[in-house]
Design a protein around this motif. Structure first.
Motif, PDB file in Angstrom:
ATOM      1  N   SER A   1       0.850  -1.188   0.000  1.00 12.47           N
ATOM      2  CA  SER A   1       0.000   0.000   0.000  1.00 12.47           C
ATOM      3  C   SER A   1       0.884   1.236   0.000  1.00 12.47           C
ATOM      4  CB  SER A   1      -0.896   0.024   1.243  1.00 12.47           C
ATOM      5  OG  SER A   1      -1.838  -1.014   1.201  1.00 12.47           O
TER       6      SER A   1
ATOM      7  N   GLY B   1       0.624   5.682   0.993  1.00 14.97           N
ATOM      8  CA  GLY B   1      -0.176   6.741   1.587  1.00 14.97           C
ATOM      9  C   GLY B   1       0.657   7.979   1.818  1.00 14.97           C
TER      10      GLY B   1
ATOM     11  N   LYS C   1      -4.274   6.005   3.198  1.00 10.28           N
ATOM     12  CA  LYS C   1      -3.415   5.019   2.532  1.00 10.28           C
ATOM     13  C   LYS C   1      -4.292   3.942   1.917  1.00 10.28           C
ATOM     14  CE  LYS C   1      -2.829   2.611   6.895  1.00 10.28           C
ATOM     15  NZ  LYS C   1      -3.745   3.523   7.570  1.00 10.28           N
ATOM     16  N   GLY C   2      -3.713   3.189   0.986  1.00 13.08           N
ATOM     17  CA  GLY C   2      -4.461   2.093   0.390  1.00 13.08           C
ATOM     18  C   GLY C   2      -3.602   1.296  -0.571  1.00 13.08           C
TER      19      GLY C   2
ATOM     20  N   ARG D   1      -3.578   8.987  -5.398  1.00 14.31           N
ATOM     21  CA  ARG D   1      -4.946   8.505  -5.631  1.00 14.31           C
ATOM     22  C   ARG D   1      -5.665   8.227  -4.319  1.00 14.31           C
ATOM     23  NH1 ARG D   1      -6.647   3.729  -5.245  1.00 14.31           N
ATOM     24  NH2 ARG D   1      -4.617   2.740  -5.548  1.00 14.31           N
ATOM     25  N   GLU D   2      -4.990   7.529  -3.417  1.00 14.50           N
ATOM     26  CA  GLU D   2      -5.619   7.163  -2.146  1.00 14.50           C
ATOM     27  C   GLU D   2      -5.959   8.393  -1.304  1.00 14.50           C
ATOM     28  OE1 GLU D   2      -6.885   4.435  -0.948  1.00 14.50           O
ATOM     29  OE2 GLU D   2      -6.249   3.105  -2.550  1.00 14.50           O
TER      30      GLU D   2
ATOM     31  N   GLU E   1      -9.043   9.849  -2.990  1.00 17.69           N
ATOM     32  CA  GLU E   1     -10.241   9.023  -2.803  1.00 17.69           C
ATOM     33  C   GLU E   1     -10.755   9.066  -1.369  1.00 17.69           C
ATOM     34  OE1 GLU E   1      -9.416   5.608  -6.226  1.00 17.69           O
ATOM     35  OE2 GLU E   1      -9.332   5.043  -4.113  1.00 17.69           O
ATOM     36  N   GLU E   2      -9.841   9.022  -0.409  1.00 14.53           N
ATOM     37  CA  GLU E   2     -10.256   8.917   0.985  1.00 14.53           C
ATOM     38  C   GLU E   2     -10.607  10.252   1.625  1.00 14.53           C
ATOM     39  OE1 GLU E   2      -7.293   6.561   3.004  1.00 14.53           O
ATOM     40  OE2 GLU E   2      -8.009   4.728   2.038  1.00 14.53           O
TER      41      GLU E   2
ATOM     42  N   GLU F   1     -15.270   3.493   2.489  1.00 15.37           N
ATOM     43  CA  GLU F   1     -14.106   2.844   3.100  1.00 15.37           C
ATOM     44  C   GLU F   1     -14.188   2.856   4.626  1.00 15.37           C
ATOM     45  OE1 GLU F   1     -11.407   1.292   1.701  1.00 15.37           O
ATOM     46  OE2 GLU F   1     -12.323   1.500  -0.271  1.00 15.37           O
TER      47      GLU F   1
END
Length: 130
Positions: free
Chosen positions: A5, A7, A30-31, A45-46, A49-50, A98
């Protein structure tokens, strides 16, 4: 099974972006790194998105490794972290899909007290030393 992952420690005005889970725990965004994606791309991206924040990577600051159980399998996870800065101002929006209920920029000392993982506290300390 191994999982990778990425982040970020996103800093804005001497505050750090952290996310609150439904269970009450605070974490860094994180992802998973998707196939064909670089660590930096995954971190960017993470974070978006989060949290809804568009950020850019300034510097790689380290990684953490830990194991956990999922469906009777032991997962060996490595998370790569980047010092990041906000690229464009946008509204914070926690990704409820999530399991996040809040995204906030928190003062350094408060973030260290709220984060539930020692490894994440360590990454915040590293980021603020840079």
């Amino acid at each position: 099974m191994n999982e990778k992952s990425a982040g970020g420690v996103v800093i804005r005005n001497d505050k750090v972006l952290i996310l609150k889970r439904k269970n009450g725990g605070w974490v860094l965004p994180k992802g998973r790194i998707e196939k064909g994606e670089t660590k930096k791309e995954a971190a960017i991206r993470e974070v978006f998105e989060e949290s809804g924040i568009k950020a850019r990577c300034k510097k790689y600051i380290g990684y953490s490794k830990y194991n956990f159980k999922a469906d009777n399998d032991v997962i060996r996870k490595t998370v790569y972290y980047f010092l990041m800065e906000v690229e464009t101002q946008s509204d914070l929006k926690a990704q409820s899909e999530e399991g996040f209920v809040k995204a906030s920029f928190i003062k350094y000392e408060d973030a260290l007290n709220l984060l539930i993982h020692n490894s994440e506290r360590s990454m915040v300390v590293r980021a603020f030393k840079i």
